[in-house]
Write an enzyme that holds these catalytic residues in place. Structure first.
Site, PDB file in Angstrom:
ATOM      1  N   ASP A   1       0.864  -1.174   0.000  1.00 11.22           N
ATOM      2  CA  ASP A   1       0.000   0.000   0.000  1.00 11.22           C
ATOM      3  C   ASP A   1       0.908   1.234   0.000  1.00 11.22           C
ATOM      4  O   ASP A   1       2.131   1.149   0.149  1.00 11.22           O
ATOM      5  CB  ASP A   1      -0.997  -0.002   1.177  1.00 11.22           C
ATOM      6  CG  ASP A   1      -2.218   0.880   0.843  1.00 11.22           C
ATOM      7  OD1 ASP A   1      -2.164   1.647  -0.135  1.00 11.22           O
ATOM      8  OD2 ASP A   1      -3.223   0.805   1.573  1.00 11.22           O
TER       9      ASP A   1
HETATM   10  C1  BGC Z   1      -4.992   3.316   0.003  1.00  7.16           C
HETATM   11  C2  BGC Z   1      -5.196   2.311  -1.103  1.00  7.16           C
HETATM   12  C3  BGC Z   1      -5.087   2.976  -2.437  1.00  7.16           C
HETATM   13  C4  BGC Z   1      -3.733   3.644  -2.523  1.00  7.16           C
HETATM   14  C5  BGC Z   1      -3.465   4.309  -3.852  1.00  7.16           C
HETATM   15  C6  BGC Z   1      -3.742   4.130  -0.204  1.00  7.16           C
HETATM   16  O1  BGC Z   1      -3.651   5.184   0.687  1.00  7.16           O
HETATM   17  O2  BGC Z   1      -4.966   2.651   1.243  1.00  7.16           O
HETATM   18  O3  BGC Z   1      -6.434   1.665  -0.957  1.00  7.16           O
HETATM   19  O4  BGC Z   1      -5.243   2.037  -3.466  1.00  7.16           O
HETATM   20  O5  BGC Z   1      -3.645   4.624  -1.512  1.00  7.16           O
HETATM   21  O6  BGC Z   1      -4.189   5.452  -4.004  1.00  7.16           O
END
Ligand code: BGC
Length: 740
Positions: free
Chosen positions: A281
């Site tokens: 993530d």
């Molecule tokens: C979130 C994800 C997301 C990623 C990209 C993160 O902060 O937890 O779910 O896909 O950002 O935007």
């Protein structure tokens, strides 16, 4: 025999019978030409320069140079035919011309936005959910996007956690079915089709169980619970061929998910034999330093790759540290080959080596911008997601010829808010969004009048607009109140400790109710809210979530009866925050309360009823459904037999309508205690007024399985209750005995 041997040899060489190389062969060949830095480059993902969801260390000029050097494998937040083409051109200047993958959060629609995911789950309509992702994939792929970071299949039992809006609620069975429908929708006919995007099961794992509902917080739970409740949707996603996984920010029992060898290596890539790749993530590899799990970036990179993270999203740790770690002999280069190989495999499967620009097509992009067919579907899907919570005196549906209607509340003329939290492709062109006011106005008779007063803001103490709102209500025959939370009050990093109406919204509602006018309350939110006063005092309430581009039309379709609402809650709605976590499939305990108000040395609160305000699976209709004739094919079963459960559902009311018939089971005694109810099936059926339908469910021992304390997944002989009904509280029960 000779032929079989020949075919096996060919397969082992990675060449198919038509003389073409298999993807594995192509990947191996490419890897053999790559330098260590180039391999690690494939494992690097940067964000484009627009929509950051976390701290970004970006230096755009440097990123562009890295791409040209083959040191970047993927970009997120780069979208549009022209932009993706421009980035891909840079990658084509690199030594091996390996194309970039473009990822994006396509969460509840793309150009056409659909209800927020929890609202979609309330439709319990798997076909519609799949279709919405088909549309999202078609639109996103036409904008050059290869990969969506969805579906989120995190089970969540805590409405304080803002990300409940992205998931399918509290139930593992429902969440799994919805996750599978989404993957099917996104990946369409398969990777490589021009209208398919790679899906991503996230957040691996147990992100939804963050302590206290505080985003990014820790998770500590038994492996049994983890496997049974939280990992099941992920396992199903892996088996269904989801292209990728994303891990989660939280630690699980002290080990950050990003470096968690148990879930990512032993389970996902081991036992489940998953062949796709895992992206971290946002910044989660680097975050292992503040977690207190890695003393510096070097150790974070080492632990993350050992833990099975293949791609580094925006931590900028892999490129800086992995080549060093390999050269020092701390990381076996085969781990890098494996990770880069998994990523390259997807690029081959997407057809990007044949044509890196195949998704960057202006003509398709134009066709998929404000596509009227997609909007039409969005309108229908929106109306199917609405849950009717109360309809005393059958106030709803409203007649279109009501003389004067007043729409009151901070969301009446909102446009952008209807999008909900994830509306990445939205670029200030408000025109495309149907406000609630416009939707209602469009359906009211020409001779009727629609009045409007904002009444208050969403989240402050200003009551200066109350008087005007009360005057407006007094002029009307019926008042529609639109309250709730702003679209940015549920979502990532949007945990709330108090999930009542914010600001002075409830005070406004009370003032309007005092006018004595009939009031219909519409609640807009991304999560279950607590609204006891309204639930007890306002005659008609619809839970609208956030419905997307066509929100106003979907809402009006339900208010005026073009659509009879059939949504059911995918989460239990608590009476107070003090009841959280509250979920229907809890254990019985040694001292279960006899009823809602039993407080006599039982598992209960001395100051509160036991049950939720609205239970899981609850939702009304404009018509009435009666359940009768529940019957079982047998009350005594043996071994691998199939149990048929049937029930007759009759539409005894005045409207045609849809009902979600729900099947729950209870395993009465087990080597570990079992929940008081577990959803095992549901059917969404349309029944005309005056008609009945016989609904069938078939269960096999597979449906009785659970994880024991040693993590064996099996079923046991014994007694089981079969329950069928209209929600998790209101069921008919029959007992069976099933022996092995
Ligand atoms: C979130 C994800 C997301 C990623 C990209 C993160 O902060 O937890 O779910 O896909 O950002 O935007």
């Amino acid at each position: 025999m000779k032929k079989v041997y020949f075919l096996l040899t060919i397969a082992a060489l990675g060449i198919n019978v038509h003389g073409q190389k298999t993807v594995d062969q192509k990947v191996a060949e490419l890897l053999s030409k790559m330098t260590l830095e180039e391999k690690v480059g494939q494992m690097v993902q940067y964000s484009g320069f627009e929509y950051a969801t976390g701290p970004q260390q970006s230096n755009s000029a440097a990123v562009l140079e890295e791409i040209k050097k083959g040191k970047v494998g993927s970009m997120l937040n780069v979208a549009g035919a022209d932009e993706t083409r421009a980035f891909q051109k840079l990658a084509q200047q690199s030594r091996l011309k390996i194309p970039l993958l473009f990822g994006q959060d396509v969460i509840h629609g793309y150009r056409t936005t659909f209800p927020v995911n929890l609202g979609q789950a309330a439709s319990w309509d798997l076909a519609m959910i799949e279709k919405s992702e088909r549309i999202a994939a078609t639109e996103a792929s036409a904008y050059g996007i290869h990969w969506t970071f969805a579906p989120m299949v995190d089970i969540a039992r805590d409405p304080r956690w803002g990300r409940v809006m992205e998931g399918s609620g509290e139930d593992t069975y429902l969440g799994t079915q919805i996750g599978l429908a989404r993957i099917k929708g996104f990946q369409g006919k398969g990777l490589g089709s021009l209208d398919a995007v790679m899906a991503c099961a996230k957040h691996f794992a147990a992100y939804g169980a963050a302590v206290g509902g505080r985003d990014y917080n820790s998770v500590d739970m038994s492996l049994r619970q983890l496997n049974e409740t939280y990992l099941s949707p992920f396992k199903a996603a892996a088996e269904a061929g989801v292209a990728t996984f994303m891990n989660s920010f939280n630690d699980i029992n002290g080990i950050p998910a990003t470096a968690n060898q148990y879930i990512q290596r032993a389970l996902l890539k081991g036992k489940w034999n998953y062949k796709g790749f895992v992206v971290s993530d946002w910044g989660s590899i680097g975050e292992m330093i503040p977690h207190g799990y890695s003393k510096d970036a070097n150790e974070a990179a080492e632990k993350a790759i050992l833990g099975g993270s293949d791609m580094d999203m925006e931590s900028r740790v892999y490129m800086a540290e992995l080549p060093k770690l390999v050269k020092e002999g701390k990381i076996d280069v085969r781990l890098v080959d494996d990770a880069a190989g998994r990523i390259l495999t997807k690029k081959f499967e997407m057809g990007l080596f044949d044509d890196p620009y195949r998704f960057s097509n202006e003509k398709r992009q134009k066709e998929q911008t404000d596509n009227p067919e997609n909007r039409k579907f969005g309108r229908e899907f929106g109306s199917k997601s609405i849950v009717l919570l109360k309809n005393k005196g059958n106030i709803l549906p409203l007649s279109k010829s009501v003389k004067t209607v007043a729409l009151i509340g901070p969301f009446g003329k909102e446009t952008v808010a209807n999008h909900g939290f994830w509306s990445i492709a939205f670029k200030d062109d408000n025109q495309r969004i149907i406000s609630q006011f416009d939707g209602i106005k469009n359906q009211l008779d020409k001779n009727s009048t629609l009045l409007y007063a904002k009444g208050c803001n969403v989240d402050d103490q200003d009551k200066s607009m109350f008087a005007e709102a009360v005057e407006t209500a007094k002029k009307a025959d019926v008042v529609i109140m639109t309250l709730g939370e702003g679209h940015d009050m549920s979502g990532e990093a949007k945990s709330r400790s108090n999930i009542g109406f914010s600001g002075v919204q409830e005070d406004l509602l009370k003032e309007i109710a005092k006018t004595g006018k009939p009031v219909v309350l519409m609640i807009n939110a991304g999560r279950p809210l607590i609204f006891n006063w309204a639930a007890d005092n306002i005659p008609a309430i619809t839970y609208n979530w956030w419905l997307g581009t066509e929100a106003g039309n979907s809402i009006a379709d339900v208010l005026f009866g073009a659509v009879n609402p059939g949504g059911k809650l995918p989460m239990s709605f608590p009476r107070t925050e003090g009841q959280i976590p509250i979920y229907y499939n809890h254990y019985n305990t040694g001292r279960p309360a006899k009823n809602n108000t039993d407080r006599n040395y039982v598992s209960a609160y001395i100051d509160l009823d036991n049950d939720p305000k609205f239970p899981f699976g609850y939702g009304l209709s404009y018509t009435d459904f009666k359940y009768s004739d529940m019957s079982l094919s047998s009350a005594n079963l043996k071994g691998n037999q199939t149990l048929n459960i049937s029930v007759t559902v009759s539409n005894t009311g005045k409207y045609d309508g849809e009902e979600v018939v729900q099947l729950y089971i209870r395993d009465l005694f087990g080597k570990v205690v079992r929940p008081v109810k577990e959803l095992k099936g549901f059917r969404k059926v349309f029944i005309k007024k005056g008609e009945s339908r016989k609904i069938d469910f078939n269960l096999t021992p597979e449906d009785l399985k659970f994880f024991d304390d040693d993590l064996n997944y099996d079923w046991e002989s014994g007694e089981f209750d079969m329950m069928v009904g209209t929600n998790s509280q209101d069921v008919q029960t029959k007992r069976i005995n099933w022996i092995k």
